[in-house]
Design a protein around this motif. Structure first.
Motif, mmCIF file in Angstrom:
data_model
loop_
_atom_site.group_PDB
_atom_site.id
_atom_site.type_symbol
_atom_site.label_atom_id
_atom_site.label_comp_id
_atom_site.label_asym_id
_atom_site.label_seq_id
_atom_site.Cartn_x
_atom_site.Cartn_y
_atom_site.Cartn_z
ATOM 1 N N GLY A 163 0.813 -1.196 0.000
ATOM 2 C CA GLY A 163 0.000 0.000 0.000
ATOM 3 C C GLY A 163 0.853 1.254 0.000
ATOM 4 N N SER A 195 -4.464 0.628 0.106
ATOM 5 C CA SER A 195 -4.081 -0.291 1.175
ATOM 6 C C SER A 195 -3.889 -1.681 0.597
ATOM 7 N N GLU A 196 -3.152 -2.522 1.299
ATOM 8 C CA GLU A 196 -2.890 -3.875 0.825
ATOM 9 C C GLU A 196 -4.163 -4.705 0.739
ATOM 10 N N ALA A 217 -9.415 5.234 1.845
ATOM 11 C CA ALA A 217 -10.019 4.891 3.143
ATOM 12 C C ALA A 217 -11.543 4.845 3.104
ATOM 13 N N CYS A 233 -14.539 -0.764 3.836
ATOM 14 C CA CYS A 233 -13.100 -0.955 3.893
ATOM 15 C C CYS A 233 -12.717 -1.698 5.168
#
Length: 517
Positions: free
Chosen positions: A378, A405-406, A412, A474
């Protein structure tokens, strides 16, 4: 040399690919074209007086010719009706602005229609294929349509011709073309091969039957200042009109060229490794031969010393000097043992290859030393549009901030789905007749956004497929991402084979706050 010819052939193939647009682009442009009807009344009954064409430059804003609505300007008892091409009921419009000099008018609907705005070309072509879109009256008559049928939604007619360039006329800048238009086409768009507006069809040249027919459209040099003077900011695109087929051919040529370069580099590396191996083999051979020669010399010397010590021990034995005989005997035995050790510990010839392998391994290990980048990790990126690898028909955002992000979460708040090791998210808006499929490749740091401009039936099917699942929040984990990726497949399967627009962004790490660019 062979690789050079391959690269040249690939380049010629890519350049030879015609920059033609998909017919779907013209079809997509028709969604924003409307019939403009001048309406009178006889008591409760509505009476169509005349009609022309218009096109959306905003959700509720429409461009047409001034002469199309002139009757409504001159007679306040007349109204202006707007009939969309696809499925909605007709609504009334009011006049926002009129420019008689360049035959332009701007209308706004009195009720929401949520029209699909057309994109204006910021760099229109001066020649090539063009298409006129509108509602020619002779087609209505040929179909046997009554005036009352004008209030019913119908797809507009498209007619293709050639652009003959700019030609100032009637105190305004116009485009001369051969895309057939007739009464009723007035106010409709003239579009390029990507479905972008390059002019507003206005009038035709008089023909005496045998003469070639030409038609005139008010150019964007007149249209854009008119819109901006009335505080309208349309979608403008000045990029080259390029087909997906052309982009795909260029991508294939790019991949093949990269593969050819990689093969050539691998061949060079193989040759370099072979030369280096041969040099190391010579060095190792010399070292082994030296070690063997030294071992043999040492063994011979130790043998001589042992033989001499043995002779001395024998002489002391004859002289009955037993202590000296013992000492000489120890030296003789030690020398003989040393000779045997020196002989049998010589390096074998097989040591040459082992030394070569060890040297190559040590060199490679040193070359690979350093930090290892983790693919797919990420990070915060700034994604910049790559116009050379994109097909742009609208007015896209040039730079996009992207926090990845991974687990496939973007900024987000938006979870991407994972299917066949590809991260993607399908967007099906409720108020726009377009589906977007975004894909992000964290390993190559590429964001691809594809847009499909759909008619009402296809859009309804896409919304139904999208309504069959709920996207996770998320942080729900990879299992949830894989479930989303599988669910999105139903929407993607219902889409056309090719998108209307493909935007490719190349992403690089964002600079920390306060860092100068």
């Amino acid at each position: 040399m062979r690789q050079l010819f391959t690269l040249l052939a690939l380049l010629v193939t890519a350049l030879a690919t015609p920059a033609l647009a998909d017919p779907a682009d013209i079809q997509a442009a028709t969604r924003g074209v409307v019939r403009v009807v001048i309406v009178g009344s006889d008591g409760p009954e509505l009476l169509p007086i005349s009609h022309g064409t218009g096109f959306a430059i905003g959700r509720e804003q429409i461009v047409t010719n001034a002469h199309v609505i002139r009757q409504a300007l001159e007679d306040e008892r007349l109204a202006i009706g707007i009939v969309p091409a696809d499925g909605e009921n007709a609504v009334y419009a009011r006049i926002v602005a009129v420019s008689e000099r360049n035959d332009l008018a701007l209308l706004t609907t009195t009720e929401p229609l949520r029209l699909a705005p057309l994109t204006i070309s910021g760099n229109p072509p001066t020649s090539g294929t063009v298409t006129a879109i509108g509602y020619p009256r002779n087609v209505d008559l040929a179909q046997g349509l009554e005036f009352a049928d004008l209030f019913r939604a119908q797809p507009p007619v498209t007619a293709t011709g050639f652009l003959s360039g700019r030609r100032p006329s009637r105190e305004m800048d116009t485009l001369l073309h051969t895309a057939p238009i007739a009464a009723g086409n007035s106010g409709g768009p003239l579009v390029d091969e990507c479905g972008r507006v390059i002019g507003v069809n206005s009038f035709g040249a008089e023909s005496q039957g045998s003469d070639a027919e030409f038609f005139f459209a008010v150019s964007n040099r007149e249209l854009l200042p008119f819109l901006r003077a009335n505080d309208v900011s349309p979608q403008v695109n000045a990029g080259e009109c390029r087909s997906l087929a052309m982009l795909d051919a260029e991508d294939r040529a790019r991949r093949d060229a990269a593969a050819a370069r990689a093969a050539e580099a691998a061949e060079r590396d193989a040759d370099a490794i072979a030369l280096r191996t041969e040099a190391l083999r010579r060095e190792a051979g010399y070292a082994v031969m030296d070690s063997r020669a030294n071992g043999m010399a040492l063994a011979f010397l130790a043998l001589l010393i042992g033989t001499a010590a043995g002779g001395v021990a024998a002489w002391f034995h004859v002289q009955r000097a037993f202590r000296k005989r013992a000492a000489a005997g120890v030296v003789a035995v030690a020398a003989l043992v040393g000779a045997l050790v020196a002989w049998f510990t010589r390096p074998p010839f097989t040591d040459i290859e082992k030394r070569v392998e060890d040297a190559l391994y040590d060199e490679q290990d040193g070359a690979d030393a350093g930090p290892i980048a983790v693919s797919g990790s990420g990070g915060d990126y700034v994604c910049v549009l790559d116009p050379e690898r994109s097909r742009v028909t609208g007015a896209p955002q040039a730079d996009i901030p992207l926090a990845w992000s991974e687990e496939g979460c973007v900024n987000a708040r938006t979870q991407y789905g994972l299917a066949e090791e590809t991260w993607s998210r399908v967007f099906v808006p409720a108020t726009e007749a377009a589906v977007s499929v975004n894909r992000f490749d964290p390993a190559n740091r590429e964001l691809v956004m594809e847009r499909y401009l759909l008619d009402r039936e296809a859009m309804t099917a896409a919304r139904a497929a999208r309504g069959s699942y709920t996207a996770p929040q998320c942080g729900a984990g990879r299992d949830a991402a894989r479930t989303l990726g599988e669910a999105q497949g139903a929407v993607i399967a219902a889409l056309p084979a090719s998108p209307n627009e493909r935007l490719l962004y190349r992403c690089s790490p964002a600079q920390p706050s306060g860092t100068a660019e």
